[in-house]
Scaffold this active site. Structure first.
Site, short mmCIF file in Angstrom:
data_model
loop_
_atom_site.label_atom_id
_atom_site.label_comp_id
_atom_site.label_asym_id
_atom_site.label_seq_id
_atom_site.Cartn_x
_atom_site.Cartn_y
_atom_site.Cartn_z
N LYS A 117 40.61 52.66 35.27
CA LYS A 117 40.26 52.28 33.89
C LYS A 117 41.22 52.93 32.89
O LYS A 117 41.63 52.29 31.93
CB LYS A 117 38.81 52.66 33.58
CG LYS A 117 37.83 51.71 34.25
CD LYS A 117 36.41 52.06 33.95
CE LYS A 117 35.47 51.06 34.63
NZ LYS A 117 34.08 51.49 34.58
N LYS A 175 41.98 34.83 41.97
CA LYS A 175 40.59 35.24 41.78
C LYS A 175 40.15 34.88 40.36
O LYS A 175 40.85 35.22 39.39
CB LYS A 175 40.48 36.75 41.98
CG LYS A 175 39.10 37.29 41.68
CD LYS A 175 39.04 38.81 41.75
CE LYS A 175 37.66 39.32 41.57
NZ LYS A 175 37.26 39.97 40.40
N LYS A 186 37.57 36.88 33.95
CA LYS A 186 37.71 36.62 32.51
C LYS A 186 39.03 37.19 31.99
O LYS A 186 39.59 36.68 31.05
CB LYS A 186 36.51 37.13 31.72
CG LYS A 186 36.32 38.62 31.77
CD LYS A 186 35.09 39.01 30.99
CE LYS A 186 34.65 40.41 31.33
NZ LYS A 186 34.35 40.66 32.75
P1 ADP Z 1 35.62 39.72 35.73
O1 ADP Z 1 36.64 39.86 36.84
O2 ADP Z 1 35.57 38.34 35.18
O3 ADP Z 1 35.79 40.78 34.66
P2 ADP Z 1 33.38 41.32 36.51
O4 ADP Z 1 34.29 42.37 37.08
O5 ADP Z 1 32.68 41.59 35.24
O6 ADP Z 1 34.22 39.95 36.40
O7 ADP Z 1 32.35 40.92 37.66
C1 ADP Z 1 30.95 40.97 37.55
C2 ADP Z 1 30.37 40.60 38.89
O8 ADP Z 1 30.79 39.29 39.31
C3 ADP Z 1 30.80 41.53 40.03
O9 ADP Z 1 29.67 41.74 40.88
C4 ADP Z 1 31.86 40.77 40.77
O10 ADP Z 1 31.91 41.11 42.14
C5 ADP Z 1 31.45 39.32 40.57
N1 ADP Z 1 32.66 38.48 40.49
C6 ADP Z 1 33.53 38.42 39.45
N2 ADP Z 1 34.54 37.54 39.69
C7 ADP Z 1 34.32 37.05 40.93
C8 ADP Z 1 35.01 36.10 41.76
N3 ADP Z 1 36.11 35.50 41.35
N4 ADP Z 1 34.49 35.83 42.97
C9 ADP Z 1 33.35 36.44 43.40
N5 ADP Z 1 32.65 37.33 42.68
C10 ADP Z 1 33.12 37.65 41.45
#
Ligand code: ADP
Ligand code: TRP
Length: 321
Positions: free
Chosen positions: A110, A189, A192
């Site tokens: 982070k 992947k 956001k």
């Molecule tokens: P982002 O990558 O969009 O910031 P987060 O890290 O906030 O997403 O993820 C929140 C939850 O959603 C976590 O439990 C994560 O494992 C799941 N998640 C996020 N993106 C994916 C993806 N592309 N495939 C599977 N699970 C995901």
């Protein structure tokens, strides 16, 4: 079995979050005693303005209720509504060797991403340990990036238990290996932060179609058979289909009668249909925010009762009057 999940509220949710986190969570409540909270104290470590944090917290509550978190089955609350967790966090800090936190990679990641290196960010895993240990939780479903936090939680609990008696249940991480990484519109992947997400709740069917049209596909001319393997449209559509549905779609690719435009339309229909009930619930909750607040207050009351009973034992064990 008691299972606890913490949700980091960070804006609009996407299809990756839905299949990777939300849907599995909703399934858990059918078999287990599920405790779920929105981790707004944790979000504070990376939040820069009050209004956004407030809005993200409420948005997450609405979105999770919409996809099926059922307040009759699940204890659902906002972390800061049960502030007892902060008292436990302080007490647990005494059982947290500096080295344990210095080894935590999420802190380093982070800071490398530009989040200011604060004490809150550094001690984030201790608060997470408090979240878990406060509720005598057996299992914690987490993504791979959170496994180390569960190990830290166990280390802290063991140290406490060794000194003051077996007060804390040792939790185990529940890592769902089956949950695949959901690809975004560019095949990477979905995230956001990569700008490649398809949001869960688009403002209209037309906007969703426009987003699906942006999925990158190869340029085979219409009339020729298409490769379904490795096709991002196919991979996304497959998430919504059973084996038979997948076979049918593969045949449609091979037949050469349809182009990518047809499959993008089909994908839009699959997404729109899958979320129709969730959309209805969401429209209801957005119109009745007082209902959402009531659910969260009820959840906090229930979680708070458990937290109070536990803290009484903890205070007594460590000698706090
Ligand atoms: P982002 O990558 O969009 O910031 P987060 O890290 O906030 O997403 O993820 C929140 C939850 O959603 C976590 O439990 C994560 O494992 C799941 N998640 C996020 N993106 C994916 C993806 N592309 N495939 C599977 N699970 C995901
Ligand atoms: N750290 C978790 C995440 O980033 C969120 C979280 C906070 C959590 N406290 C928790 C998850 C307790 C499980 C249990 O996703």
């Amino acid at each position: 079995m008691r299972v606890l999940t913490g949700i980091q509220a960070s804006g609009k949710l996407h299809i990756g979050n839905y299949f990777g986190a939300m849907k599995p969570m909703v399934q858990l409540q059918e078999e287990h005693e599920l405790f779920t909270f929105i981790a707004n104290y944790h979000s504070l470590t990376s939040s820069t303005d009050a209004e956004t944090l407030r809005q993200y917290t409420l948005d997450a509550a609405v979105d999770y209720l919409s996809v099926g978190i059922d307040p009759e089955k699940t204890t659902f609350w906002v972390q800061s509504h049960v502030p007892q967790v902060l008292e436990l966090y302080w007490i647990l800090s005494k059982f947290t060797p500096m080295g344990l936190l210095e080894r935590a990679h999420s802190y380093k990641d982070k800071v490398a991403k530009g989040i200011p290196a604060s004490h809150a960010l550094f001690s984030y895993p201790v608060l997470m340990a408090a979240d878990i240990l406060l509720y005598d939780v057996q299992k914690v479903p987490v993504g791979k990036d959170q496994i180390q936090h569960l190990e830290i939680t166990r280390d802290i609990a063991v140290k406490f238990n060794n000194e003051y008696g077996e007060l804390f249940v040792l939790p185990e991480a529940m890592v769902n290996e089956e949950v695949a990484t959901i690809p975004g519109i560019d095949g990477q992947k979905m995230s956001k932060s990569y700008g490649n997400a398809i949001n869960l709740f688009m403002e209209s069917e037309k906007a969703l179609q426009k987003r699906c049209n942006k999925i990158i596909s190869s340029s085979t001319p219409l009339g020729e058979p298409l490769e379904w393997e490795g096709c991002h449209i196919y991979n996304l559509a497959a998430l919504f289909l059973d084996e038979e549905g997948k076979k049918e779609l593969q045949e449609r690719y091979k037949s050469g009668k349809e182009g990518y435009g047809h499959f993008k339309k089909y994908l839009k229909e699959l997404i729109w249909e899958e979320l129709s009930e969730a959309r209805e619930r969401r429209a209801y909750y957005l119109e009745h925010m007082n209902k959402v607040e009531e659910i969260l207050a009820e959840g906090a009351k229930k979680a708070g009762r458990i937290a109070d009973a536990k803290m009484q034992k903890v205070r007594e064990a460590v000698g706090l009057l």
